[in-house]
Design an enzyme around this catalytic site. Structure first.
Site, short mmCIF file in Angstrom:
data_model
loop_
_atom_site.label_atom_id
_atom_site.label_comp_id
_atom_site.label_asym_id
_atom_site.label_seq_id
_atom_site.Cartn_x
_atom_site.Cartn_y
_atom_site.Cartn_z
N ASN A 153 1.26 -1.49 -0.16
CA ASN A 153 0.26 0.45 0.23
C ASN A 153 0.77 1.15 0.00
OD1 ASN A 153 -0.92 2.56 1.14
ND2 ASN A 153 -3.47 0.42 2.02
N ASP A 155 -0.03 4.22 -0.20
CA ASP A 155 -0.89 5.56 0.27
C ASP A 155 0.32 6.84 0.85
OD1 ASP A 155 -2.67 4.94 -0.31
OD2 ASP A 155 -3.75 4.35 1.43
N HIS A 156 0.61 6.18 1.60
CA HIS A 156 1.97 6.89 2.64
C HIS A 156 3.01 7.41 1.81
CE1 HIS A 156 -0.46 6.09 5.53
NE2 HIS A 156 -0.22 5.01 6.61
N HIS A 189 -5.90 3.60 -1.25
CA HIS A 189 -7.16 4.00 -0.66
C HIS A 189 -7.22 5.45 -1.71
CE1 HIS A 189 -9.33 4.25 2.92
NE2 HIS A 189 -10.46 4.69 1.69
N ARG A 191 -9.71 8.26 -0.82
CA ARG A 191 -10.49 8.98 0.55
C ARG A 191 -11.58 9.42 0.17
NH1 ARG A 191 -10.15 7.34 5.30
NH2 ARG A 191 -8.77 6.04 5.93
N ARG A 195 -6.84 12.64 1.33
CA ARG A 195 -6.21 13.28 1.90
C ARG A 195 -4.30 12.20 1.23
NH1 ARG A 195 -7.10 9.66 7.65
NH2 ARG A 195 -9.05 10.73 7.40
N HIS A 196 -4.55 11.49 0.84
CA HIS A 196 -2.77 11.05 -0.04
C HIS A 196 -3.40 11.15 -1.05
CE1 HIS A 196 -5.52 7.83 1.26
NE2 HIS A 196 -4.76 7.00 2.73
N GLU A 216 -8.77 0.78 -3.05
CA GLU A 216 -9.80 0.12 -1.44
C GLU A 216 -10.66 1.49 -2.10
OE1 GLU A 216 -7.64 0.59 2.05
OE2 GLU A 216 -6.58 -0.69 1.32
N THR A 246 -6.67 5.91 9.87
CA THR A 246 -6.81 5.19 9.08
C THR A 246 -7.80 4.29 9.03
OG1 THR A 246 -5.29 3.17 8.52
CG2 THR A 246 -5.61 3.64 10.61
N THR A 247 -8.29 3.36 8.45
CA THR A 247 -9.48 2.30 8.21
C THR A 247 -9.15 1.88 9.18
OG1 THR A 247 -9.15 2.08 5.76
CG2 THR A 247 -10.85 0.48 7.09
N GLU A 297 -11.21 -9.59 2.34
CA GLU A 297 -9.99 -9.24 3.71
C GLU A 297 -9.86 -8.74 4.66
OE1 GLU A 297 -7.54 -5.63 1.78
OE2 GLU A 297 -6.85 -5.76 3.47
N HIS A 337 -3.56 -4.99 7.38
CA HIS A 337 -3.77 -3.79 8.45
C HIS A 337 -3.19 -4.02 10.10
CE1 HIS A 337 -5.53 0.40 10.40
NE2 HIS A 337 -5.89 0.60 9.28
N GLY A 338 -2.15 -2.26 10.57
CA GLY A 338 -1.15 -3.60 10.70
C GLY A 338 -0.14 -4.61 11.36
N HIS A 360 1.96 0.82 6.32
CA HIS A 360 2.44 2.20 6.98
C HIS A 360 3.96 0.87 7.58
CE1 HIS A 360 3.16 3.59 10.62
NE2 HIS A 360 2.62 5.05 10.64
N1 PXP Z 1 -5.72 -3.34 4.02
C1 PXP Z 1 -6.70 -1.87 3.79
C2 PXP Z 1 -7.82 -2.42 4.12
C3 PXP Z 1 -6.86 -0.95 4.77
O1 PXP Z 1 -7.50 0.05 5.06
C4 PXP Z 1 -4.84 -0.28 5.17
C5 PXP Z 1 -4.31 0.93 5.34
O2 PXP Z 1 -5.17 1.75 4.16
C6 PXP Z 1 -4.08 -1.24 4.70
C7 PXP Z 1 -4.82 -3.35 4.33
C8 PXP Z 1 -2.76 -1.39 5.19
O3 PXP Z 1 -2.95 -1.02 6.70
P1 PXP Z 1 -1.26 -0.88 7.36
O4 PXP Z 1 -0.78 0.54 6.70
O5 PXP Z 1 -1.23 -0.87 8.61
O6 PXP Z 1 -0.28 -1.52 6.93
#
Ligand code: PXP
Length: 386
Positions: A153, A155-156, A189, A191, A195-196, A216, A246-247, A297, A337-338, A360
């Site tokens: 991902n 996004d950041h 993502h 949004r 924002r990104h 996403e 974040t989500t 997911e 996520h995480g 992230h």
């Molecule tokens: N999956 C989804 C659906 C998310 O919204 C995110 C965060 O954008 C991630 C995965 C990735 O999460 P992380 O940035 O914590 O790795």
């Protein structure tokens, strides 16, 4: 040595990971010094199993497993397993379907080799001890080679760019570096508050991503129209709140059924498969099947954020069970996520997960070691889980 799998159950009813079961069975045959012998495993439903149980054991109703030793030396015999009973018992025991199937195969194999728990208490104990020993030896065997793929991902990267409102760093360039380093997918993502990631990023990524582009998004009209036009390889529907960092949680499918069903319908007309980002919750898995999703997911955030070992174990079990239930119901399964370099291994080791979406932790590490190295290190953590 050969293993025959015969499935007489409908694939809509239960999807069994035969690669995983075959890998475990191969190891079991080796541990039991039965290399060179053939074993056949037949998966049945309860009705058919009840027929065998009546004919050969004069017992009414289905049972979980029956073994029939072969009469020729190079064959070990047949193991019949009722997938219906296995599924029910797995739920009662709080284990996953494939964990329980592994137990049943061990039990069936030991019967073929002459163990019989019905003979005496001592024999029952001997068989149980052997089962436990064999289970320990094979429980971590993965299906072999089919590790989950890493989807990064980016996004950041766009978050840093937006901090100054300029053009750098560019998430499109980042995506290319991730792919060259081995990532098998790119996730962004888009949004509503932009924002990104910006709409232009998604459009350019559609042109440049060589692996798979996973978009996403929330199921809202404006973004749905962009997705239909851009045609990513996968759309992942997520809940979206403006105030969140974040989500935060998974989708509540039941509470948003009409909107989700409609969005899935539109995407499937355009040939875009849809994944639903859900908490590892069996009710949500069921609802995902009912609304016609192709994938789920599983939200790994609570596992990743667990405060202690016990909580992490609890959360991991939920992911494991939801993943197996989704897979058994015919859904394809992603997770994310995480996830970071320390906690990714256990999730990557789950035999039914296809793709891990990670942002992230990987982008944060890239600030110190570079993006290419950060991707390679994450890929390494995933591979080691096999
Ligand atoms: N999956 C989804 C659906 C998310 O919204 C995110 C965060 O954008 C991630 C995965 C990735 O999460 P992380 O940035 O914590 O790795």
């Amino acid at each position: 040595m050969s293993i025959n799998f015969i499935s007489e159950i409908s694939p809509q009813q239960f999807k069994l990971n035969q690669n995983l079961l075959r890998a475990r069975l191969l190891r079991l045959l080796r541990l039991l010094k039965q290399e060179g012998r053939t074993v056949s495993v037949v998966f049945l439903d309860d009705k058919e199993m009840a027929r065998y149980n009546q004919t050969y054991r004069h017992k009414e109703g289905p049972t979980n497993v029956l073994s029939f030793p072969a009469e020729v030396a190079d064959e070990l015999g047949d193991i019949l397993v009722s997938a219906d009973t296995a599924w029910r018992e797995a739920g009662e025991k709080g284990v996953t379907l494939h964990q329980h199937l592994t137990w049943l195969l061990i039990h069936g194999l030991l019967h073929l080799l002459g163990y019989d728990h019905e003979l005496s208490e001592a024999e029952a104990e001997r068989m149980q001890d052997k089962e436990a020993e064999l289970y320990q030896a094979v429980q971590h065997i993965h299906s072999g080679g089919a590790m989950p793929q890493l989807a990064v991902n980016v996004d950041h990267i766009a978050t840093i760019r937006e901090a100054r409102g300029g053009a750098e760093p560019d998430p499109v360039l980042a995506a290319g570096i991730c792919e060259l380093a081995g990532a098998r997918g790119i996730v962004v993502h888009l949004r509503e508050d932009r924002r990104h990631i910006q709409e232009r990023d998604v459009r350019v990524l559609r042109q440049t991503v060589k692996t798979r582009l996973n978009l996403e998004m929330a199921a809202v009209k404006e973004i749905v129209e962009i997705a239909l036009d851009v045609k990513p390889d996968l759309v992942t529907l997520v809940p979206e709140k403006r105030q969140e960092l974040t989500t935060e949680g998974g989708l509540d499918i039941l509470g948003n059924e009409k909107k989700i069903r409609k969005t899935i319908g539109k995407m499937s007309e355009a040939g875009i498969p849809v994944s639903l980002f859900i908490d590892p919750d069996l009710e949500q898995v069921k609802a995902a099947v009912e609304v016609g999703a192709a994938y789920v997911e599983l939200h790994t955030g609570r596992y990743a954020d667990a405060k202690d070992h016990e909580e992490q174990e609890r959360e991991f079990r939920l992911i494991e069970q939801a993943a197996e239930a989704a897979y058994a119901a015919g859904l394809r399964v992603n997770a994310g996520h995480g996830l970071n370099y320390l906690n990714v291994g256990r999730v990557a080791g789950l035999p039914v997960i296809e793709e891990l979406s990670i942002g992230h932790a990987l982008i944060a590490r890239a600030a110190f070691v570079g993006l290419e190295q950060a991707v390679r290190e994450m890929q390494n953590c995933i591979d080691l889980a096999g």
